[in-house]
Each structure stands twice: as C-alpha cells, then as structure tokens.
Design a protein around this motif. Structure first.
Motif, mmCIF file in Angstrom:
data_model
loop_
_atom_site.group_PDB
_atom_site.id
_atom_site.type_symbol
_atom_site.label_atom_id
_atom_site.label_comp_id
_atom_site.label_asym_id
_atom_site.label_seq_id
_atom_site.Cartn_x
_atom_site.Cartn_y
_atom_site.Cartn_z
ATOM 1 N N UNK A 119 0.851 -1.182 0.000
ATOM 2 C CA UNK A 119 0.000 0.000 0.000
ATOM 3 C C UNK A 119 0.893 1.240 0.000
ATOM 4 N N UNK A 120 0.675 2.193 -0.923
ATOM 5 C CA UNK A 120 1.530 3.390 -0.971
ATOM 6 C C UNK A 120 1.542 4.192 0.319
ATOM 7 N N UNK A 121 0.496 4.064 1.125
ATOM 8 C CA UNK A 121 0.407 4.846 2.365
ATOM 9 C C UNK A 121 1.052 4.151 3.561
ATOM 10 N N UNK A 122 1.614 2.960 3.341
ATOM 11 C CA UNK A 122 2.154 2.177 4.464
ATOM 12 C C UNK A 122 3.512 1.597 4.106
ATOM 13 N N UNK A 124 -11.412 -7.574 -2.717
ATOM 14 C CA UNK A 124 -10.893 -6.509 -3.569
ATOM 15 C C UNK A 124 -12.013 -5.594 -4.039
ATOM 16 N N UNK A 125 -11.578 -4.454 -4.544
ATOM 17 C CA UNK A 125 -12.473 -3.538 -5.240
ATOM 18 C C UNK A 125 -11.794 -3.151 -6.550
ATOM 19 N N UNK A 126 -12.580 -2.670 -7.492
ATOM 20 C CA UNK A 126 -12.030 -2.324 -8.795
ATOM 21 C C UNK A 126 -11.140 -1.089 -8.694
ATOM 22 N N UNK A 131 -6.652 -4.502 -9.901
ATOM 23 C CA UNK A 131 -7.623 -4.445 -8.814
ATOM 24 C C UNK A 131 -6.928 -3.902 -7.578
ATOM 25 N N UNK A 132 -7.707 -3.469 -6.598
ATOM 26 C CA UNK A 132 -7.165 -3.068 -5.304
ATOM 27 C C UNK A 132 -7.462 -4.185 -4.306
ATOM 28 N N UNK A 133 -6.435 -4.978 -3.995
ATOM 29 C CA UNK A 133 -6.584 -6.125 -3.104
ATOM 30 C C UNK A 133 -6.398 -5.699 -1.657
ATOM 31 N N UNK A 134 -7.242 -6.240 -0.770
ATOM 32 C CA UNK A 134 -7.198 -5.892 0.641
ATOM 33 C C UNK A 134 -6.224 -6.808 1.395
ATOM 34 N N UNK A 135 -5.461 -6.201 2.292
ATOM 35 C CA UNK A 135 -4.724 -6.947 3.306
ATOM 36 C C UNK A 135 -4.718 -6.096 4.562
ATOM 37 N N UNK A 142 -5.523 -2.197 4.420
ATOM 38 C CA UNK A 142 -4.599 -1.659 3.436
ATOM 39 C C UNK A 142 -5.016 -2.162 2.061
ATOM 40 N N UNK A 143 -4.662 -1.429 1.014
ATOM 41 C CA UNK A 143 -5.064 -1.803 -0.337
ATOM 42 C C UNK A 143 -3.856 -1.767 -1.263
#
Length: 474
Positions: free
Chosen positions: A236-239, A253-255, A262-266, A278-279
């Motif tokens: 994630x760019x923010x982490x 995930x979300x598109x 895709x934006x995958x969640x962790x 985080x995405x």
C-alpha cells in the motif's frame, strides 16, 4: 503423451552410512556391501492429463467455500465456546498431557525439561478461560500451534520418519487475511487461543489483529481474488508494511481506476492491535477472479507454481505438506477442502482400493478424474493427474520421502549404542529409514518399485480415493 526423462527427472540416492561405519568402526577390510542405488522417476507439467473441456465450478461450490472460510466471524463467541469440541484441533486440556509427557524432544534433540513445560502451562491460566472473546484476523503468515510456544515437539530423532520436519506441535500454517475467533490470552499477552476456519489452537498475538463489526462489513466486499502464486506482492503506498500473497490466500478486492488492476485488501494492526485495511494495486493476471477457468492452461500455471516447492510439515516455514498443497490448489477455484488429510478423503465420492497392484491401478484408471481425485495412503494424500505412457496413474503430491528397509546385522548392532538420525533398528530385524524427496513432485503411483526391495511402491499402501467435486455440486 510423451514421457520426458532427463537428469532433472531422476533422483539418485546412495546409502553411504554402511561403508564408513564398517571401515572406521569395525575395521573391515573386505566384504563391504555395495551401496544401494535408489531411483525415482519424476514428471513435468507437460506430462499430465488436463481436462479436455473446462470444468464448471458452480456458484453453490464457491458459496460453500466462503461460508466455511468466514465461519469464525459468522458465529457468536457464545456459539464458538458452546461448540468448541466440534472444531478440529487440540482442546486446552492438551496442555496437561504435554505437562506430563517426558518424551517430547526439542531443537537440541533432548527431552523438554519439566520446568520449561511448567512455565508454558502456567502462562495459560486455564481457570480463567475464556478471558478474551473477540474476533480477529491474521495479519502476517503465521503458525497455529498445539501449545503457546514456537519450541518444536519431535518424537525420537533416531526413528525413521521422525525428527525434523515433523514438529507435532505444528497444527497448520495460517495465511494472512484468515478470519479468527479469539478466546483466550496467555498471561504474558503473547499468545492467543483461537478458532480458525481449519483448526483451533494457539497463534502468536503479534501476527493477528482485532476486528470490529464495521471492519468485517467493509472487508466482505463480495468479490474475492485468489493468488496464482506465492509471489504476488501486496504493498500500500500509504504504508511501509507489505507482504507476499500466497496461493490459497483470500483477497477481498475492489475495482481500480486502472482497468488491468484491482485493489486487493490486506491488513496490519495499529498500536492497540486493532486491524486496519490496506489496499494494494495488483495486476489482474496475477490472481484468479470469478472467470478463472478450470482448464488446461490455467491448471498448468498453478501446478508450475507449486512443483518443486520444499515440503513443510503442517505448513511450517511457509511451505506446504500433502494436504495443504492440494487445499491451496483447489482454493484457487474457491473449492473448499478441510485442512487435515484424513478429513479431505471424506469429501466427495469415495472408492476403496483393495487387491493387487494391477487391480488397484485398473480401478483408479476407471474411476479417477484428473485434478479432481485424491488418492490416500495412511498419513499422505496425492492428487491424481492422469497417466504416463505405460498407463500408470500419475500423482502430484508434496512428499517428505519414501520408506526404506535395509538389512545388515553389524550396523544394526552398532545402532543400539550409537543411534543415527533417521535410521532405526525395527522389531523385525531390519533397518528402517527414508529416501528423502522433500518437495512437491509428480510421480507414478508405482514410485518406489524397482529398487531391490529397499523401497516399496506407493500403491502398496494406497487404500482409498475420492472424487472431490462429485458431492459438492448443488
């Protein structure tokens, strides 16, 4: 189908113990037995029989997968405690058995000392159970243990098939993003007794986070991607926190605004051990989405990403054993399989395998379906993947080794006073050992034959098989 055999397809092993023992210990000058050469023929992904037409994985099958995976979150704490005995894994009472057992050996090859066992048990404080009823999630690939400790529990090292990697306190690995129901904290707040979708047991607290109902609502997107390899980086760019996804890991995930991603969640944990989402932007071709087909090209990619990976008992060291490899392969299609090998064989339509080797082979060839049938011998599951050019059934499996049997009276006598790791003198007078393969391989069911009787064909011990998709269809 053409059989491909080259230097990589042959594993050669020599029993070299006998010569130095006889020469160095007994002073033998002649009559030294010639080393036994063990050969196991391996196959490649090009040798397999893939489905001629795509196999439809129905919505009912994927719904069943998600229901099982999210079960720890779908039950209330009271429901979990009331039905705790029904979940696979060891109950808290196992700690008392551990305390009284002097025959567990540690990493130093010595028995666990009583005082150290007492420290572990006292740290749990059983009388306060359950003292921490919350829902959680795994934030880093971790292990679920029988006791709240990473110290291994081995059987006698000198016994063939024991010692490393068979740490019996290791229940299973848990990939990140795995839902948990948390029940009990140790006094030092370093371990938590939890129920996962696969087993119950102890998880290191630093590898999990606490979730709220709002988190769960945001996490359950209804869209889930499955990694096609163990090398999908989640960042994630923010982490500053990133992990590699694993095959078998579930990624909500979300598109993305970029159509090819895709934006995958962790997840990670904040300072209070609460989960934060985080995405990671990842390319769609690195994961299996809803349209991922059960067909040759896709299956070949998955097998290629698993073959040759080191064997890991209970998933230790982020590796896979026989049942977890099959589980993670099928999970890519959101087909649910239990974690335990003996439970997997109860899924689907089962066939008993009896009689001669030829009779067993004929039944396998008549009833088994490539990539849909699990073969089983005691303690080991194998995925049927077709036939070789000789008509022998082929199997894809994560295996530690083949049993070996040698006979030598002098070495057997020597072993009484000077035990060697991995070789023991059995009651029948023979020397038992292992020919180590130690990874995921494709072999024939007759692997082990033709080695002067030192190893037995796997098919000798295979006693049942199951077509896993048969009874999963709605």
């Amino acid at each position: 189908m053409q059989l491909v055999v080259n230097k990589r397809n042959l594993i050669w092993s020599y029993l070299l113990v006998l010569t130095p023992v006889c020469m160095g210990i007994f002073g033998c000058k002649q009559g030294v037995e010639e080393a036994t050469k063990i050969e196991v023929e391996l196959y490649t992904t090009s040798d397999l029989d893939y489905p001629e037409d795509p196999i439809k994985i129905t919505n009912g099958v994927t719904e069943n997968y998600l229901q099982n995976f999210f079960l720890p979150w779908n039950l209330s704490p009271e429901q979990v405690v009331d039905s705790l005995d029904s979940f696979p894994g060891k109950n808290l009472s196992y700690l008392q058995n551990y305390l009284e057992d002097d025959e567990w050996y540690g990493e130093n090859k010595k028995p666990h000392k009583r005082v150290l066992r007492e420290e572990i048990v006292e740290n749990v404080e059983l009388g306060t159970f359950p003292n921490f009823q919350k829902k959680g999630i795994v934030i880093a690939h971790t292990n679920l243990r029988r006791i709240p400790s990473n110290r291994p529990g081995f059987d006698t090292y000198s016994k063939a098939g024991e010692g490393f990697p068979f740490d019996y306190f290791q229940e299973t690995n848990l990939w990140a993003n795995t839902p948990l129901q948390l029940l009990h904290l140790t006094n030092d707040k370093q371990w938590c007794y939890a129920v996962s979708p696969y087993y119950k047991g102890w998880v290191a607290l630093h590898d999990l986070a606490i979730v709220t109902d709002d988190f769960i609502s945001a996490w359950k997107t209804g869209h889930y991607a499955m990694p096609k390899s163990d090398a999908v980086n989640l960042s994630d760019p923010s982490s500053n926190y990133a992990i590699n996804a694993k095959m078998g890991m579930v990624l909500p995930y979300e598109n993305s605004t970029k159509g090819e991603q895709i934006l995958a969640f962790y997840t990670n944990a904040d300072e209070n051990q609460n989960a934060v989402i985080l995405k990671a932007a990842i390319d769609k071709d690195k994961v299996a989405l809803a349209d991922f087909r059960f067909e040759k090209d896709k299956l070949k990619i998955l097998v290629s990403n698993l073959i040759g990976r080191p064997y890991g008992w209970g998933g230790n060291l982020e590796n896979r054993d026989c049942s977890s490899m099959i589980r993670d392969l099928m999970a890519t299609y959101q087909v649910w399989l239990p974690r335990d090998s003996k439970d997997q064989i109860d899924i689907g339509q089962q066939f008993e395998l009896t009689g001669s080797l030829e009779e067993k082979m004929q039944l396998i060839k008549a009833k088994a379906i490539p990539f849909q049938t699990i073969l089983r011998k005691k303690g080991h599951n194998m995925l049927y993947v077709g036939e070789n050019e000789r008509g022998e059934p082929l199997i894809f499996h994560a295996i530690w080794g083949l049993k070996t049997t040698y006979s030598n009276k002098k070495l057997a006598t020597y072993l009484v006073d000077y035990p060697l790791e991995g070789i023991h003198h059995d009651e029948d007078g023979a020397l038992k050992g292992r020919h180590i393969l130690g990874e995921s391989v494709i072999t024939s069911v007759l692997a082990g034959s033709g080695n002067e009787g030192v190893t037995r064909p796997l098919l000798d011990e295979i006693y049942t098989m199951t077509n896993i998709l048969e009874n999963l269809k709605p």
